[in-house]
Design a protein around this motif. Structure first.
Motif, PDB file in Angstrom:
ATOM      1  N   SER A  71      18.978 -18.592 -37.820  1.00  0.00           N
ATOM      2  CA  SER A  71      19.176 -17.140 -37.719  1.00  0.00           C
ATOM      3  C   SER A  71      19.477 -16.678 -36.306  1.00  0.00           C
ATOM      4  N   ASN A  72      19.719 -17.634 -35.392  1.00  0.00           N
ATOM      5  CA  ASN A  72      19.975 -17.279 -34.000  1.00  0.00           C
ATOM      6  C   ASN A  72      21.353 -17.810 -33.586  1.00  0.00           C
ATOM      7  N   PRO A  73      22.404 -17.028 -33.815  1.00  0.00           N
ATOM      8  CA  PRO A  73      23.762 -17.510 -33.559  1.00  0.00           C
ATOM      9  C   PRO A  73      24.090 -17.561 -32.068  1.00  0.00           C
ATOM     10  N   THR A  74      25.149 -18.294 -31.762  1.00  0.00           N
ATOM     11  CA  THR A  74      25.686 -18.381 -30.405  1.00  0.00           C
ATOM     12  C   THR A  74      27.177 -18.061 -30.455  1.00  0.00           C
ATOM     13  N   ILE A  75      27.636 -17.252 -29.517  1.00  0.00           N
ATOM     14  CA  ILE A  75      29.061 -16.977 -29.343  1.00  0.00           C
ATOM     15  C   ILE A  75      29.528 -17.766 -28.129  1.00  0.00           C
ATOM     16  N   VAL A  76      30.584 -18.556 -28.290  1.00  0.00           N
ATOM     17  CA  VAL A  76      31.073 -19.431 -27.221  1.00  0.00           C
ATOM     18  C   VAL A  76      32.423 -18.928 -26.707  1.00  0.00           C
ATOM     19  N   GLU A 349      15.221 -23.301 -26.866  1.00  0.00           N
ATOM     20  CA  GLU A 349      13.930 -23.352 -27.551  1.00  0.00           C
ATOM     21  C   GLU A 349      13.031 -22.214 -27.072  1.00  0.00           C
ATOM     22  N   ARG A 350      12.980 -22.016 -25.782  1.00  0.00           N
ATOM     23  CA  ARG A 350      12.171 -20.931 -25.233  1.00  0.00           C
ATOM     24  C   ARG A 350      12.687 -19.574 -25.695  1.00  0.00           C
ATOM     25  N   LEU A 351      14.000 -19.419 -25.658  1.00  0.00           N
ATOM     26  CA  LEU A 351      14.598 -18.140 -26.017  1.00  0.00           C
ATOM     27  C   LEU A 351      14.316 -17.758 -27.459  1.00  0.00           C
ATOM     28  N   HIS A 352      14.464 -18.731 -28.366  1.00  0.00           N
ATOM     29  CA  HIS A 352      14.377 -18.415 -29.789  1.00  0.00           C
ATOM     30  C   HIS A 352      12.954 -18.506 -30.347  1.00  0.00           C
ATOM     31  N   ARG A 353      12.086 -19.280 -29.702  1.00  0.00           N
ATOM     32  CA  ARG A 353      10.721 -19.392 -30.209  1.00  0.00           C
ATOM     33  C   ARG A 353       9.780 -18.331 -29.652  1.00  0.00           C
ATOM     34  N   HIS A 354      10.200 -17.641 -28.617  1.00  0.00           N
ATOM     35  CA  HIS A 354       9.349 -16.613 -28.013  1.00  0.00           C
ATOM     36  C   HIS A 354      10.139 -15.312 -27.979  1.00  0.00           C
ATOM     37  N   PRO A 355      10.086 -14.557 -29.081  1.00  0.00           N
ATOM     38  CA  PRO A 355      10.912 -13.360 -29.206  1.00  0.00           C
ATOM     39  C   PRO A 355      10.706 -12.351 -28.079  1.00  0.00           C
TER      40      PRO A 355
END
Length: 360
Positions: A71-76, A349-355
């Motif tokens: 549920s956490n997309p990335t735009i490249v 991991e830090r970005l998505h696991r710690h809202p």
């Protein structure tokens, strides 16, 4: 298994080029099956520009999506070459673990910063309708495009972005072209080409085309230099084929208008924030193999106080190789993925696991 493949594939490629061509084509087919064209449901900014400038549809970016259950997309956003879909070939598994990947590939027959920014803002809004806040990952020239976008984007867009990843950013022309009288650093062939393209008379079609043909050969030579004396897998060979294809298919006008976009980038002064959310800045240990010593971006990176004014929540990481004889070069995501990927994975991991860390 990995070591065995790396040991045997280069000799196999030398003995059986036709077989490796088939293998590369197969790898490319598998990639194309995973990465599909995507069109946002609502595109008000893009459509408004089409109404004002009827010629813009010919220079719109091609937008692709690689679906994932996350549920956490990335735009490249890639650099001059390769396309975004190839630039992160060796980072795709890492990005896909967190969510779908969206790629903005630059048009072949021109370039419009205004249309690029409209398409990117529309995509961010489109993801927000699904309750998703993307991370934005930009490489080299693409990082400059992204910084220019963020300077002008309203706060409502900033709030819909989870975080930024800037890889070997090129934020202004002075990053690649030395000041008068400076002799060291940078890539003289690249610098010479940029100088001549920027100084060319657009009305002199012959001269402009001649300079852009030289630039094509320069980018080909830079890739071949990076590949020299390396074990190349079928994935590397597929990317090589795609890079050369992009260089051949991009018109002289397309290349010229990208260089003009670079010319318009503002010199990073570090006097005001462009994005206050979490950001990761990945700087290669051998950036000066491409960027000149007087590069304003390198100066900003070395001045932590000014850097934190521009990106208040930045994590700066130097990307280094365990092999002193093979230092990590500018934006070398393809050949030094083993050095980039752990830093990228840890930050995601830090970005998505710690809202709470991702709250702007």
């Amino acid at each position: 298994m990995k070591q065995m493949l790396e040991r045997h594939i280069p000799p196999l490629a030398a003995r059986h080029p036709a077989l490796m061509t088939v293998a590369s084509a197969t790898a490319g087919l598998l990639r194309s099956m995973a990465i599909k064209l995507y069109r946002p449901r609502h595109r008000p900014r893009e459509q408004a520009l089409w109404e004002r400038y009827p010629s813009l549809p010919a220079v719109r970016c091609q937008l692709y999506r690689e679906k994932s259950a996350g549920s956490n997309p990335t735009i490249v956003i890639g650099g001059f070459v390769p396309d975004a879909t190839e630039a992160v070939e060796f980072q795709r598994p890492t990005l896909r673990r967190h969510g779908s990947i969206y790629y903005l590939n630059f048009p072949r027959n021109g370039f419009s910063q205004e249309l690029f920014e409209g398409q990117l803002a529309d995509l961010i809004d489109d993801l927000a309708l699904n309750g998703e806040r993307p991370a934005l990952m930009a490489v080299s020239f693409g990082a400059g495009l992204l910084v220019e976008f963020l300077r002008r984007a309203p706060e409502s867009i900033h709030e819909k972005i989870r975080g930024l990843v800037l890889v070997s950013p090129v934020l202004c022309t002075a990053d690649l072209i030395r000041a008068a009288g400076e002799r060291s650093g940078g890539v003289r062939m690249l610098e010479s080409n940029l100088r001549k393209i920027m100084g060319a008379d657009p009305a002199n079609e012959y001269d402009l085309n001649r300079q852009l043909e030289r630039a094509r050969r320069c980018f080909q030579a830079l890739f071949e230099a990076g590949a020299e004396n390396r074990p190349l897998t079928t994935r590397h060979l597929t990317i090589r084929s795609r890079i050369f294809e992009v260089l051949e298919q991009t018109s002289n006008l397309g290349g010229y208008e990208r260089v003009l976009a670079l010319k318009r980038f503002a010199v990073p002064c570090g006097q005001r924030s462009i994005y206050s959310g979490p950001s990761l800045l990945l700087v290669a240990e051998d950036e000066e193999s491409v960027l000149v010593p007087s590069s304003p971006t390198l100066c900003l990176v070395r001045d932590h106080e000014r850097l934190r004014v521009m990106l208040p929540d930045v994590r700066l990481r130097k990307v280094s190789s365990p092999d002193a004889a093979d230092p990590v070069a500018h934006a070398s995501l393809i050949f030094h993925h083993h050095a980039f990927n752990p830093l990228l994975e840890d930050w995601l991991e830090r970005l998505h696991r710690h809202p709470l860390w991702a709250v702007v």
